[in-house]
Design a protein around this motif. Structure first.
Motif, PDB file in Angstrom:
ATOM      1  N   GLN A  85      60.554 116.011 -32.621  1.00  0.00           N
ATOM      2  CA  GLN A  85      59.705 115.376 -32.614  1.00  0.00           C
ATOM      3  C   GLN A  85      59.779 114.428 -33.770  1.00  0.00           C
ATOM      4  O   GLN A  85      59.329 113.315 -33.656  1.00  0.00           O
ATOM      5  CB  GLN A  85      58.266 116.106 -31.734  1.00  0.00           C
ATOM      6  N   ARG A  89      60.657 110.220 -34.158  1.00  0.00           N
ATOM      7  CA  ARG A  89      59.795 109.446 -34.249  1.00  0.00           C
ATOM      8  C   ARG A  89      60.189 108.677 -35.704  1.00  0.00           C
ATOM      9  O   ARG A  89      59.554 107.277 -35.880  1.00  0.00           O
ATOM     10  CB  ARG A  89      58.472 110.469 -34.948  1.00  0.00           C
ATOM     11  N   ASN A  92      62.746 105.478 -33.718  1.00  0.00           N
ATOM     12  CA  ASN A  92      61.811 104.977 -33.356  1.00  0.00           C
ATOM     13  C   ASN A  92      60.816 104.451 -34.451  1.00  0.00           C
ATOM     14  O   ASN A  92      61.135 102.693 -33.588  1.00  0.00           O
ATOM     15  CB  ASN A  92      60.387 105.612 -32.115  1.00  0.00           C
ATOM     16  N   ARG A  93      61.182 104.694 -35.328  1.00  0.00           N
ATOM     17  CA  ARG A  93      60.289 103.362 -36.268  1.00  0.00           C
ATOM     18  C   ARG A  93      62.180 102.859 -37.408  1.00  0.00           C
ATOM     19  O   ARG A  93      62.264 101.597 -37.739  1.00  0.00           O
ATOM     20  CB  ARG A  93      60.050 104.249 -38.200  1.00  0.00           C
TER      21      ARG A  93
END
Length: 109
Positions: A85, A89, A92-93
């Motif tokens: 996870q 993240r 995605n950033r």
């Protein structure tokens, strides 16, 4: 799975009953190996109770060991899921998703 249970459990129950009937004689069970005649550390019970007790202790110890092993595996899985996870993240950033086109292409007939 249920069919397999029906093929295993009834014969095990019958075997247990036969074992209990065949081993009804009283047996002295002594915990002290150096003085087996000591009344403080011995008990006289039917042999089948000693056998069933040993089986029960084995089941409990095996279940406990399995529980601890499963807890360790669950902890590793939880750590891997949290790490995945966090990495998702970060991904995605780092690369925001591409914007979808707002207009549709013209249709030629």
């Amino acid at each position: 799975m249920r069919i397999l249970t029906w093929f295993i459990v009834p014969p095990a129950i019958v075997a247990g009953i036969v074992l209990a009937i065949a081993n009804r004689t009283p047996t002295t069970f002594s915990i002290d190996p150096f003085a087996p005649g000591s009344a403080a550390w011995s008990v006289t019970v039917p042999l089948y109770l000693i056998i069933f007790g040993a089986v029960l202790v084995g089941i409990v110890l095996g279940g406990t060991a399995s529980l601890f092993a499963r807890a360790r595996a669950n902890a590793h899985a939880r750590d891997a899921r949290i790490k995945a996870q966090v990495l998702q993240r970060e991904l995605n950033r780092a690369a925001p998703p591409a914007a979808a086109p707002t207009t549709l292409p013209a249709v030629r007939t």
